[in-house]
Design a protein around this motif. Structure first.
Motif, PDB file in Angstrom:
ATOM      1  N   ARG A  32      44.389  80.736  17.673  1.00 21.92           N
ATOM      2  CA  ARG A  32      43.475  79.658  18.074  1.00 21.92           C
ATOM      3  C   ARG A  32      43.539  79.442  19.578  1.00 21.92           C
ATOM      4  N   ARG A  33      44.739  79.495  20.139  1.00 25.88           N
ATOM      5  CA  ARG A  33      44.900  79.313  21.579  1.00 25.88           C
ATOM      6  C   ARG A  33      44.233  80.447  22.353  1.00 25.88           C
ATOM      7  N   ARG A  34      44.229  81.649  21.776  1.00 30.80           N
ATOM      8  CA  ARG A  34      43.642  82.805  22.436  1.00 30.80           C
ATOM      9  C   ARG A  34      42.188  83.045  22.044  1.00 30.80           C
ATOM     10  N   GLY A  35      41.654  82.267  21.098  1.00 29.55           N
ATOM     11  CA  GLY A  35      40.273  82.456  20.662  1.00 29.55           C
ATOM     12  C   GLY A  35      40.082  83.753  19.901  1.00 29.55           C
ATOM     13  N   PRO A  69      45.709  83.346  28.139  1.00 27.84           N
ATOM     14  CA  PRO A  69      45.143  82.000  28.119  1.00 27.84           C
ATOM     15  C   PRO A  69      45.904  81.068  29.059  1.00 27.84           C
TER      16      PRO A  69
END
Length: 86
Positions: A32-35, A69
């Motif tokens: 999620r943090r890295r998409g 990120p």
């Protein structure tokens, strides 16, 4: 004699469950943090070990085309209503 399910100790089953939960949670939050499709990685991480983790490291973490990120992106700035000037 310790209790068992299908001939495997309850403690081993508990360890397997904790391992899968930890892996799935980490994969979801990092993706999620890295998409990078967090639901896919998180759910896959809940049903297998260690193949999803290895594939994630190969295709997401070690991919040089994706920028790292911003670590500050996890923090949301909350405005203080008292700082506003009328």
């Amino acid at each position: 004699m310790s209790p068992s399910i299908a001939g495997v100790s309850i403690w081993l089953w508990a360890l397997i469950v904790l391992l899968l939960l930890a892996q799935g949670t980490w994969l979801f939050t990092d993706a999620r943090r890295r998409g990078a499709a967090p639901w896919f990685w998180g759910i896959w991480g809940l049903i297998q070990f260690p193949f999803p983790l290895l594939m994630y490291w190969m295709f997401v973490r070690l991919n040089p085309s994706d920028p790292e990120p911003d670590p500050q992106s996890d923090f949301r700035e909350e405005s203080d209503p008292h700082d506003k000037l009328d």
